[in-house]
Write a protein that holds these residues in place. Structure first.
Motif, short mmCIF file in Angstrom:
data_model
loop_
_atom_site.label_atom_id
_atom_site.label_comp_id
_atom_site.label_asym_id
_atom_site.label_seq_id
_atom_site.Cartn_x
_atom_site.Cartn_y
_atom_site.Cartn_z
N SER A 30 0.79 -1.20 0.41
CA SER A 30 -0.27 0.14 0.20
C SER A 30 1.19 1.74 0.08
N SER A 31 2.37 0.86 0.25
CA SER A 31 2.96 2.26 0.17
C SER A 31 3.56 2.99 -1.09
N SER A 52 -1.29 6.07 -7.78
CA SER A 52 -1.22 6.48 -6.33
C SER A 52 -1.29 5.24 -5.81
N TRP A 53 -0.89 5.57 -4.46
CA TRP A 53 -1.14 3.83 -3.35
C TRP A 53 -1.99 3.82 -2.55
N SER A 54 -2.38 5.41 -2.70
CA SER A 54 -4.21 5.37 -2.69
C SER A 54 -5.01 4.89 -3.37
N GLY A 55 -4.79 4.60 -4.47
CA GLY A 55 -5.57 5.08 -5.65
C GLY A 55 -6.26 5.84 -6.00
N GLY A 56 -6.18 7.25 -5.33
CA GLY A 56 -7.07 8.67 -5.68
C GLY A 56 -6.15 8.85 -6.76
N SER A 57 -4.89 8.72 -7.29
CA SER A 57 -4.80 9.09 -8.70
C SER A 57 -4.49 7.97 -9.98
N SER A 71 -6.72 -0.46 -11.40
CA SER A 71 -7.67 -0.07 -9.91
C SER A 71 -6.29 -0.76 -8.78
N ARG A 72 -6.85 -0.19 -7.74
CA ARG A 72 -6.29 -0.90 -7.27
C ARG A 72 -7.31 -1.52 -5.57
N ASP A 73 -7.02 -2.42 -4.82
CA ASP A 73 -7.83 -2.77 -3.77
C ASP A 73 -6.43 -3.58 -2.50
N ASN A 74 -6.11 -2.25 -2.16
CA ASN A 74 -5.33 -2.53 -1.55
C ASN A 74 -5.28 -4.04 0.47
#
Length: 122
Positions: A30-31, A52-57, A71-74
């Motif tokens: 997640s980092s 981005s690490w948060s998925g926000g960008s 997309s990502r699922d941390n």
């Protein structure tokens, strides 16, 4: 250390869809910002998308904008690439990679998966 394993590649007709997955090991997933790259035969590896690490960008290469979604699922340590309206020119080996700074430059990526083949027939 981050170990990456891609899956979901295959053969699809033009206009079809595929979803690639990239599973990561390690509790620091997640980092990291995560990117997708691709390499066609005889060509250099090129940037496709980054998140981005948060998925926000997110950011995309021009030729895939509006067709691909990263997309990502941390919680699952997984990043995805949804590919719609596929074209024969999308044929390549697709790689996921991890970086500390979200960037298009492949030189900034520290960890790479082994790749998964995507073939789009006309």
């Amino acid at each position: 250390q981050v170990h990456l394993v891609e899956s979901g590649g295959g053969l699809v007709q033009a206009g079809g869809s595929l979803r690639l997955s990239c599973a990561a090991s390690g509790r620091t997933f997640s980092s990291y910002a995560m990117g997708w790259f691709r390499q066609a035969p005889g060509k250099e590896r090129e940037f496709v998308a980054v998140i981005s690490w948060s998925g926000g960008s997110t950011f995309y290469e021009d030729s895939v904008k509006g067709r691909f979604t990263i997309s990502r699922d941390n919680a699952k340590n997984t990043v995805y690439l949804q590919m719609n309206s596929l074209k024969p020119e999308d044929t390549a080996v697709y790689y996921c990679a991890a970086t500390t700074i979200a960037t298009m430059s492949r030189k900034e990526y520290d960890y790479w998966g082994q790749g998964t083949q995507v073939t789009v027939s006309s």
